[in-house]
Write an enzyme that holds these catalytic residues in place. Sequence first.
Site, mmCIF file in Angstrom:
data_model
loop_
_atom_site.group_PDB
_atom_site.id
_atom_site.type_symbol
_atom_site.label_atom_id
_atom_site.label_comp_id
_atom_site.label_asym_id
_atom_site.label_seq_id
_atom_site.Cartn_x
_atom_site.Cartn_y
_atom_site.Cartn_z
ATOM 1 N N GLU A 48 2.111 3.295 1.316
ATOM 2 C CA GLU A 48 1.213 3.583 0.380
ATOM 3 C C GLU A 48 -0.267 3.891 0.778
ATOM 4 O OE1 GLU A 48 2.088 4.326 -2.945
ATOM 5 O OE2 GLU A 48 3.077 2.091 -2.970
ATOM 6 N N THR A 107 -1.061 6.510 2.208
ATOM 7 C CA THR A 107 -0.671 7.309 3.557
ATOM 8 C C THR A 107 -0.644 8.624 3.496
ATOM 9 O OG1 THR A 107 1.438 6.654 3.407
ATOM 10 C CG2 THR A 107 0.103 5.000 4.757
ATOM 11 N N LEU A 109 3.675 5.028 -12.369
ATOM 12 C CA LEU A 109 4.987 5.678 -12.042
ATOM 13 C C LEU A 109 4.915 7.145 -11.949
ATOM 14 C CD1 LEU A 109 7.547 3.205 -14.222
ATOM 15 C CD2 LEU A 109 6.701 3.023 -11.949
ATOM 16 N N SER A 110 3.787 7.510 -12.066
ATOM 17 C CA SER A 110 3.413 8.897 -11.604
ATOM 18 C C SER A 110 3.886 9.771 -12.932
ATOM 19 C CB SER A 110 3.868 9.373 -10.606
ATOM 20 O OG SER A 110 2.904 10.423 -10.005
ATOM 21 N N ASP A 120 3.869 12.071 -4.689
ATOM 22 C CA ASP A 120 4.357 11.918 -6.127
ATOM 23 C C ASP A 120 4.980 13.493 -6.521
ATOM 24 O OD1 ASP A 120 3.124 9.622 -6.124
ATOM 25 O OD2 ASP A 120 1.428 10.168 -7.556
ATOM 26 N N TYR A 150 -10.150 5.858 -6.191
ATOM 27 C CA TYR A 150 -8.990 6.580 -5.509
ATOM 28 C C TYR A 150 -9.698 7.541 -4.436
ATOM 29 C CZ TYR A 150 -4.856 9.026 -4.316
ATOM 30 O OH TYR A 150 -3.909 9.708 -3.926
HETATM 31 C C1 GLA Z 1 -1.126 7.995 -6.127
HETATM 32 C C2 GLA Z 1 -1.265 9.348 -5.851
HETATM 33 C C3 GLA Z 1 -0.295 9.704 -4.510
HETATM 34 C C4 GLA Z 1 -0.493 8.532 -3.487
HETATM 35 C C5 GLA Z 1 -0.433 7.225 -4.113
HETATM 36 C C6 GLA Z 1 -0.869 6.055 -3.208
HETATM 37 O O1 GLA Z 1 0.278 7.791 -6.929
HETATM 38 O O2 GLA Z 1 -1.126 10.171 -6.767
HETATM 39 O O3 GLA Z 1 -0.595 10.859 -3.888
HETATM 40 O O4 GLA Z 1 -1.804 8.567 -2.972
HETATM 41 O O5 GLA Z 1 -1.439 6.969 -5.207
HETATM 42 O O6 GLA Z 1 0.073 5.874 -2.027
#
Ligand code: GLA
Length: 390
Positions: free
Chosen positions: A32, A34, A124-125, A171, A221
């Site tokens: 995570e 990374t 969950l993107s 993601d 972020y």
């Molecule tokens: C979000 C971002 C990803 C990643 C995660 C953390 O989901 O969209 O690219 O950086 O956070 O691992």
Amino acid sequence: MNNRLIDLYKKEFKSNPEKYFMSPCRINLIGEHTDYNAGLVLPAAISKYIHAVVGKRNDKKIHLKSLNKLGDVEVDLDKVSNSPENKWGNYPLGIFATLQKRGYKLPFGLNIIYSSNVPIASGLSSSASMLDLTAFIASVMYNIPLPNDEIALLAHQSETEFNGLQCGIMDEFAIALGKKNKCIFLDCGTNKFTYEDVDFKDLSLVVIVSNVKRALIASPYNQRVAECNKSLDILKKHFSIKSLSDLKVSDLDECKKLLSNDILYRRTKHVVSENQRVKDFIEASKVGNVEKMCDLLNKSHESLRDDYEVTGEYLDYLHDISLKYGAYAERMTGAGFGGSSIAVIKKGDFEVFRQEIINAFYSKYRIKPLVFLADICDGLMVKDIKVNKK
Ligand code: GLA
């Protein structure tokens, strides 16, 4: 296929849609924060989908509609820009702008109706899912042959350049490359990946969506991305590295001396140790050492909580109560700051665990989380819509 969506298309656009598309969401097992440090991740697509029905138009307009969002968005393909008027449409519209920026000619417009069974901004993107989905729609409808990793890169370019989020590629890759029952071991420095079988044996993988709302762009972020870059700038003068992920755990003592700032050191420590945890997790999984796998998942959460400081109160509470109610492991998944987590529990305990988590979280925060068994699935899908000729 959701026939309601097809019927709505016919009613709205007085024509028949041509294709039906689906795009899953993702969880990340470990690795995570990374990805934007060119590090290692281990995500998987899960069967929570965004659906879309699509048809061509006779003009050059993109008309977007969603069953989950307020208001239609209609924009001329020659004038696509990121504007507040486009509201939620700024996400999918970025794909068309990015394709045109890359030199592709888009000769006709499209009607697209989206429908999602994914909680929005849940960790969950769903946003990457919508981007991959729209990139896939464009590649199919305009006959632009793009392999799945190129779909992911196009979606990622759109998210960073058009929408201004400095996120990594995890993601978009996880969703575009999803494969049933496989995790994707991705090196975000090279974009090379392998599919891995991750078997928890007599344990089950569970997803917990906290349902605490968060906005990624307004969250810290981008600040974490900036902190990592700052640390890299300092460390580059002493180590021959291109990213923080080129450092080893044994370099950390030296890093501590070089980074007089404790915050920068702890961010670096998380990234370096998390990459090592991903490698260790893959090794443990290959030899079926489930105890070690669970331990690494818990350590990942602790590092994200104590060193990277992205878990926040709600996800820490979920971590604590999950372990209290019998989970062998629990960690936040995705960006953090609210959002979702994953837990590993004994097979057969799911219903009881689910109810305990919901009750405990609800009684503390008056928010009901969504708890379900992870179903790791294939990535992007398209089907022709057959029209009944009367
Ligand atoms: C979000 C971002 C990803 C990643 C995660 C953390 O989901 O969209 O690219 O950086 O956070 O691992």
